[in-house]
Motif scaffolding. Structure first.
Motif, short mmCIF file in Angstrom:
data_model
loop_
_atom_site.label_atom_id
_atom_site.label_comp_id
_atom_site.label_asym_id
_atom_site.label_seq_id
_atom_site.Cartn_x
_atom_site.Cartn_y
_atom_site.Cartn_z
N VAL A 1 -7.85 -4.90 10.11
CA VAL A 1 -6.49 -5.16 9.05
C VAL A 1 -6.68 -3.93 8.43
O VAL A 1 -5.77 -3.18 7.99
CB VAL A 1 -6.66 -6.46 8.19
CG1 VAL A 1 -5.55 -6.18 7.31
CG2 VAL A 1 -5.95 -7.40 9.20
N TRP A 2 -7.87 -3.45 7.72
CA TRP A 2 -8.08 -2.39 7.32
C TRP A 2 -7.63 -1.01 7.93
O TRP A 2 -6.91 -0.32 7.39
CB TRP A 2 -9.76 -2.27 6.82
CG TRP A 2 -10.32 -2.57 5.54
CD1 TRP A 2 -10.41 -3.91 5.40
CD2 TRP A 2 -10.25 -2.00 4.27
NE1 TRP A 2 -10.69 -4.07 4.21
CE2 TRP A 2 -11.03 -2.88 3.43
CE3 TRP A 2 -10.20 -0.60 3.86
CZ2 TRP A 2 -11.19 -2.82 2.29
CZ3 TRP A 2 -10.54 -0.45 2.65
CH2 TRP A 2 -11.10 -1.50 1.61
N PHE B 1 -4.57 0.89 6.20
CA PHE B 1 -5.25 2.12 5.46
C PHE B 1 -5.34 3.15 6.51
O PHE B 1 -5.39 4.57 6.09
CB PHE B 1 -6.42 1.75 4.74
CG PHE B 1 -6.29 1.02 3.67
CD1 PHE B 1 -5.51 1.62 2.38
CD2 PHE B 1 -6.96 -0.32 3.30
CE1 PHE B 1 -5.39 0.79 1.17
CE2 PHE B 1 -6.70 -0.82 2.21
CZ PHE B 1 -5.69 -0.58 1.15
N GLY B 2 -5.83 2.82 7.82
CA GLY B 2 -6.03 3.92 8.67
C GLY B 2 -7.63 4.21 8.82
O GLY B 2 -7.95 5.12 9.43
N VAL C 1 0.77 -1.15 0.11
CA VAL C 1 -0.06 0.02 0.05
C VAL C 1 0.76 1.28 -0.14
O VAL C 1 0.48 2.08 -0.60
CB VAL C 1 -0.96 -0.03 1.28
CG1 VAL C 1 -1.56 1.27 1.34
CG2 VAL C 1 -2.10 -1.06 0.93
N ASP C 2 2.06 1.14 0.70
CA ASP C 2 2.78 2.28 0.84
C ASP C 2 3.28 2.61 -0.70
O ASP C 2 3.63 3.92 -0.96
CB ASP C 2 4.07 2.28 1.76
CG ASP C 2 3.41 2.39 3.46
OD1 ASP C 2 2.29 2.85 3.43
OD2 ASP C 2 4.16 1.79 4.12
N ASP D 1 -16.10 3.87 7.06
CA ASP D 1 -15.90 5.20 7.12
C ASP D 1 -16.11 5.88 5.76
O ASP D 1 -16.01 7.17 5.70
CB ASP D 1 -14.19 5.32 7.43
CG ASP D 1 -14.12 4.95 8.93
OD1 ASP D 1 -14.88 5.03 9.70
OD2 ASP D 1 -13.13 4.38 8.88
N PHE D 2 -16.27 5.22 4.45
CA PHE D 2 -16.35 5.79 3.35
C PHE D 2 -17.69 5.34 2.77
O PHE D 2 -18.11 5.23 1.49
CB PHE D 2 -15.39 5.71 2.42
CG PHE D 2 -14.64 4.02 1.96
CD1 PHE D 2 -15.35 3.27 1.53
CD2 PHE D 2 -13.57 3.96 2.59
CE1 PHE D 2 -14.86 2.04 1.19
CE2 PHE D 2 -13.05 2.49 2.33
CZ PHE D 2 -13.68 1.84 1.73
N GLY D 3 -18.74 4.84 3.41
CA GLY D 3 -19.89 4.25 3.04
C GLY D 3 -20.24 2.90 2.69
O GLY D 3 -21.25 2.45 2.12
#
Length: 376
Positions: A343-344, A348-349, A322-323, A354-356
């Motif tokens: 894990v998310w 990802f943080g 991801v980085d 959090d985004f629906g």
């Protein structure tokens, strides 16, 4: 004469249900085998009272053109224990002619019979009833769950037929996921906004040592570029991500290579999934791929009954990838296939809620209209 692709050259027998002998699929397969110099392949007609075939001829493979009597449109077989992407499966057949050591299809279909549902009229009738019932309901669908979307395309033309059928449905976006390159489905296609060409990728070492009969990584990336330049959004998938000596260098190399071919804005979405397997898959891998070693990593039972790499090791690989992808401008395109909220958040943080919701995000990215509420 059109030479058969290398991954189809082990086909040595065709079975066809008696009711399917006159179908377009059956005629097409016969014609294209002949064009490829394989007119000598024997055909066996299966009587109506026989529901299956038995075929065991060493390394040779068979095609079975079958009248399928089940549901063609179905939900992805995910589990509520992890976040599922929410796409729907168009079931066009079963099994795969390629040989990837990690493939879960080996546990599902323990034979060398490549099944193709030849009753396309029934398929299209069911899809018309489902997709046409409410044109305000959107569907993100794919054919690459129980088979490779394009592995048999050279013989069947199935994806080309499906792409053309779905052009009348503004509420459907189709993903074609594969490890081979066959772009014949593009012929005459007008809806570049409703087809998502997709390829699985992996580290070069895994591609060379664990994937057999597939197109090279370069061929897949070149195909993705061809599709992107033609106006299609493409999808890429790292699943399974495998832990091996040198995995950092291997995955860094393939991630960096992606952006020599396509730009982040040309990618609809990209999945990341760690290797996981049902208990019955391990002995199959040990028997068929004795040089494979990744199955001896540290695994624990998952909530879905599949063995998963120990969580700190998964998170370590996920964070690294991801980085690296974020450094290339990737963010909202990225998602985990079948991972937990924890894990998310570690990687990802944030989590899908959090985004629906993951399904909502991927629906928006697939249709190219982020932010529009969609039924999934």
């Amino acid at each position: 004469m059109t030479k058969l692709p290398s991954h189809l050259r082990k086909i040595g027998q065709v079975f066809v249900d008696e009711s399917m002998t006159g179908t377009p699929i059956a005629r097409r397969v016969r014609e294209r085998l002949a064009e490829g110099g394989r007119a000598d392949i024997p055909w066996t007609v299966i009587p109506p009272d026989q529901d299956r075939v038995v075929f065991d001829q060493g390394d040779t493979q068979a095609i079975y053109l079958k009248e399928y009597k089940g549901r063609f449109l179905r939900f992805c077989p995910g589990t509520r224990a992890y976040h599922c992407c929410g796409y729907r499966i168009i079931h066009i057949g079963e099994n795969c002619p390629m040989a990837c050591s990690y493939c879960i299809l080996q546990a599902y279909f323990q034979d060398r019979v490549l099944k193709v549902w030849a009753n396309q009229d029934d398929l299209f009738r069911e899809l018309a009833d489902g997709f046409g019932a409410d044109r305000n309901t959107r569907y993100r669908v794919g054919t690459g769950e129980f088979t490779d979307s394009l592995a048999l395309e050279h013989l069947t033309g199935y994806s080309r037929d499906l792409v053309h059928f779905l052009e009348d449905y503004d509420n459907v976006v189709l993903e074609l996921k594969s490890k081979v390159v066959d772009l014949s489905w593009m012929d005459g296609t007008t809806r570049t906004d409703r087809v998502l060409p997709a390829w699985s990728l992996n580290a070069p070492f895994i591609n060379e040592h664990e994937e057999f009969g597939v197109s090279t990584l370069t061929q897949r990336l070149e195909a993705a570029r061809t599709c992107a330049e033609a106006g299609f959004k493409v999808c890429l998938h790292f699943d399974p991500i495998i832990r091996f000596d040198g995995w950092r260098d291997g995955y860094a190399e393939i991630i960096d290579r992606i952006f020599d071919y396509v730009k982040p804005e040309q990618i609809a979405y990209m999945s990341l999934g760690s290797f996981r397997c049902m208990p019955q898959l391990n002995p199959i891998i040990e028997d068929k791929f004795p040089e494979t070693t990744y199955i001896y990593n540290e695994f624990v039972p998952g909530l879905d009954g599949k063995a998963r790499l120990l969580r700190p090791l998964r998170v370590e690989q996920f964070r690294f990838m991801v980085d690296r992808l974020r450094a290339h401008g990737m963010e909202e395109q990225l998602y985990f296939c079948m991972e937990s909220t924890e894990v998310w958040k570690e990687v990802f943080g944030y989590a899908p809620k959090d985004f629906g919701g993951l399904g909502k995000r991927l629906m928006g990215r697939g249709f190219g209209d982020i932010g529009i509420l969609s039924k999934i």
